[in-house]
Design an enzyme around this catalytic site. Structure first.
Site, PDB file in Angstrom:
ATOM      1  N   SER A 256       0.835  -1.194   0.000  1.00 58.65           N
ATOM      2  CA  SER A 256       0.000   0.000   0.000  1.00 58.65           C
ATOM      3  C   SER A 256       0.865   1.237   0.000  1.00 58.65           C
ATOM      4  CB  SER A 256      -0.893   0.018   1.248  1.00 58.65           C
ATOM      5  OG  SER A 256      -1.448   1.287   1.464  1.00 58.65           O
ATOM      6  N   LYS A 257       0.360   2.319  -0.632  1.00 58.49           N
ATOM      7  CA  LYS A 257       1.103   3.572  -0.635  1.00 58.49           C
ATOM      8  C   LYS A 257       1.174   4.164   0.768  1.00 58.49           C
ATOM      9  CE  LYS A 257      -1.782   5.642  -3.472  1.00 58.49           C
ATOM     10  NZ  LYS A 257      -2.329   6.702  -4.367  1.00 58.49           N
ATOM     11  N   ARG A 258       0.359   3.642   1.692  1.00 59.82           N
ATOM     12  CA  ARG A 258       0.437   4.124   3.076  1.00 59.82           C
ATOM     13  C   ARG A 258       1.717   3.651   3.757  1.00 59.82           C
ATOM     14  NH1 ARG A 258      -4.925   3.143   2.126  1.00 59.82           N
ATOM     15  NH2 ARG A 258      -6.349   4.859   2.523  1.00 59.82           N
ATOM     16  N   ASN A 259       2.351   2.653   3.154  1.00 55.92           N
ATOM     17  CA  ASN A 259       3.618   2.170   3.669  1.00 55.92           C
ATOM     18  C   ASN A 259       4.721   2.916   2.926  1.00 55.92           C
ATOM     19  OD1 ASN A 259       5.950   0.807   4.258  1.00 55.92           O
ATOM     20  ND2 ASN A 259       5.088  -1.227   3.990  1.00 55.92           N
TER      21      ASN A 259
END
Length: 485
Positions: A256-259
Site C-alpha cells: 500500500s502507498k500508506r507504507n
C-alpha cells in the site's frame, strides 16, 4: 483491421507513486513499445483535497527518472488533451447531462443518513448492501419536495437488469450479476465527477484501446462498461481490460502507498537504479519465460506480452531487488557509476564537488563496485578519503586498543615508514611479510587493526588499495593516531 494499441497510465497522486503504481505504468509502457502503440499519461486529480501540484509534479518526475517516456500527456501534449482531469470538468458535466437527458441516469436526493439506514437494514437482512433504487422513478411532486428541503442531488447511473460479461486478457471471461452492481453515483451533489464517470469518458474520448490496471479495480469494470453503453460506443470499440495481479508483501498483506517504504521515492533515495527497479517490477507477475532475472529495458519491450502476465498474486522480495540492483551497479561503466554516485556523495556532505575530489572518487569507485548493492552505501564506503577531522568510529575503537592490536599497529608503522614506493602492491607485500610471515598472525587479525586505524571502520574498500589512495602521509598519521587511543 487491427486497431493500433493505445494504453494509458492514469494515477491519482495523493502521495509518492508506489510499487503497485509503477508496475502498472511499466506494463503499460512495455506493451505500448512492444506493439508499436501509444503510451498515454493522464492525471486523475479531481480530488483536490488530496491531489496536490507537488504530488503531480513528483509523479511526472518519477516516470521521467524511470525512463518511462510517454507519447501523450503532461509536458508532451497531444490531440486529446487536456490531460489533467481537473481541466476537463466541463466535459464530464456535459456527458452527465446527456445521460440524464437519455434517462440512462437520474437525480438521487437520498441523504447520507438515509443511505446508511438502508445499508444497516440490508446487513440485518443478510442482503448484499447497495443502493435500493429509491429515487429511480420519483414523481414531480417528490422531486419538488426534496428541492424545497434544499437537498443537492447526486447523479446516478441506472444499471439494467441482467449482468455484464467481458473478456479479460489475463483472467479470461469475467461475469458480474447486476444485482450486486447497484445504480452508482456519477456526479456528487457539489457537481464534481466521480472516478467511474471521468475515467470511462476519458478512455473513450482519448481513444484508449487497452486498459491495464490493478486487480483492485476489477469490480469497477461493469460500471465503466455501462458508461460506454450510455455514450453510444459500439461493442467492438470498448477498451480491452487486463487486470494485473496484486503485489503482496512478505506478510501476505497487499502493498500500500500508506507504507512509505514501498514508495518509489524511498527506493530512489536509498540508491536503487531505475533500470533495476523496472527489471524487478517486470518480474512481479510477468516472466520472459526462461527463468532469467536480468532483463534490460530494451529486452522488456521486445518480450513483453499481456498473455504472459500471471493471474496469481506476486510477492515482493526486497532481497531479490537488492540482488538485481547490485548486478546493475556492477554492469555500469566507471563513468556511469561516477555520475550516479556523485549526487549521493554531495548530499551526504562527503565531497563538495571539486575537480580533485571527483578525480579521487573515480579512482576509488572500482574498489567498491563489486561490494555494494545500493548507491547510498557509496558515501559510507568512501568518506574516509575525504574526512577533515578523522576519527575511528566509536564502535570500532575497542577493536584496536587491545595489546595485540597495538603490536600490529606498531609493527605496521615501523615497516611502512621507510617504504619508498607507495602503492597497493608494495603496501601489501610489506604488511604480509611482517605481519603474516614474521609475526605469524592470521590475515583477519593482522589487517583488521590496520583497516580500522586507516579507514575508521571495519567495513571499507580493499585495504591496500584504500591506503594507496589515502596516501602515505595520511595513512601513517592515522596509524600513529590509532596507537594513541
Amino acid at each position: 483491421m487491427t486497431k493500433k494499441v493505445k494504453v494509458r497510465f492514469a494515477p491519482s497522486p495523493t502521495g509518492d507513486l508506489h510499487v503497485g503504481n509503477i508496475r502498472t505504468a511499466l506494463f503499460d509502457w512495455a506493451y505500448a513499445r512492444h506493439t508499436g502503440g501509444t503510451f498515454l499519461f493522464r492525471i486523475e486529480d479531481t480530488d483536490t483535497t488530496r491531489v496536490t501540484d507537488e504530488y503531480i509534479q513528483a509523479a511526472i518526475d518519477t516516470l521521467k527518472w524511470l525512463g518511462l517516456n510517454w507519447d501523450e500527456g503532461p509536458e508532451v501534449g497531444g490531440e486529446n488533451g487536456p490531460y489533467l482531469q481537473s481541466q476537463r470538468l466541463g466535459i464530464y458535466a456535459e456527458w452527465a447531462q446527456k445521460f440524464l437527458d437519455q434517462k440512462d441516469a437520474y437525480h438521487c436526493y437520498c441523504s447520507a443518513d438515509e443511505l446508511e439506514a438502508v445499508r444497516e437494514a440490508q446487513r440485518a437482512a443478510n442482503v448484499a448492501p447497495g443502493y435500493n433504487g429509491h429515487c429511480r422513478d420519483l414523481t414531480s411532486d417528490q422531486i419538488a419536495a426534496y428541492k424545497a428541503e434544499g437537498r443537492l442531488p447526486v447523479v446516478r447511473m441506472r444499471m439494467p437488469d441482467g449482468g455484464t460479461t467481458f473478456n479479460d486478457l489475463i483472467r479470461g471471461d469475467v461475469s458480474f450479476d447486476h444485482k450486486f452492481v447497484p445504480d452508482f453515483v456519477l456526479v456528487r451533489g457539489d457537481g464534481s465527477p466521480l472516478y467511474t464517470l471521468a475515467v470511462a469518458v476519458d478512455d473513450v474520448l482519448m481513444k484508449v484501446t487497452h486498459v491495464l490496471r490493478g486487480e483492485d479495480l476489477l469490480s469497477s469494470t461493469p460500471r465503466q462498461i455501462r458508461v460506454y453503453q450510455a455514450m453510444g460506443l459500439a461493442l467492438e470499440d470498448y477498451p480491452v481490460f487486463a487486470h494485473l495481479p496484486f503485489v503482496m508483501g512478505q506478510d501476505n498483506a497487499k502493498l500500500s502507498k500508506r507504507n512509505g517504504e514501498v514508495s518509489i521515492a524511498w527506493y530512489r533515495d536509498k540508491g536503487f537504479l531505475p533500470e533495476a527497479i523496472c527489471n524487478y517490477l517486470a518480474l512481479l507477475g510477468w516472466s520472459p519465460g526462461d527463468d532469467r532475472e536480468n532483463v534490460t529495458m530494451k529486452e522488456l519491450t521486445e518480450l513483453f506480452t499481456v498473455e504472459k502476465v500471471h493471474s496469481s498474486p506476486a510477492r515482493f522480495d526486497m532481497k531479490k531487488l537488492e540482488a538485481i540492483n547490485g548486478d546493475k551497479i556492477r554492469a555500469l561503466t566507471i563513468d556511469e557509476f561516477l555520475d550516479w554516485s556523485l549526487p549521493f556523495l554531495t548530499k551526504a556532505g562527503v565531497i563538495t564537488g571539486s575537480a580533485d575530489e571527483i578525480a579521487l572518487v573515480k579512482l576509488a569507485l572500482p574498489l567498491i563496485q563489486e561490494r555494494i548493492i545500493m548507491l547510498s552505501e557509496v558515501p559510507t564506503m568512501l568518506k574516509f578519503l575525504f574526512v577533515k577531522n578523522f576519527a575511528v568510529e566509536a564502535d570500532s575503537v575497542a577493536k584496536i586498543t587491545d595489546d595485540a592490536s597495538k603490536q600490529v599497529l606498531q609493527r605496521s608503522l615501523k615497516e611502512l615508514e621507510p617504504l619508498a614506493t607507495w602503492n597497493h602492491d608494495s603496501i601489501e607485500a610489506t604488511l604480509r611479510s611482517s605481519l603474516i610471515e614474521e609475526m605469524g598472525l592470521k590475515p583477519r587479525i593482522a589487517f583488521g587493526a590496520v583497516r580500522i586505524a586507516t579507514t575508521g571502520s571495519t567495513i571499507s574498500p580493499p585495504l591496500f588499495e584504500s591506503m594507496e589512495l589515502l596516501g602515505k602521509e595520511a595513512s601513517l598519521a592515522r596509524i600513529r593516531a590509532g596507537l594513541e587511543l
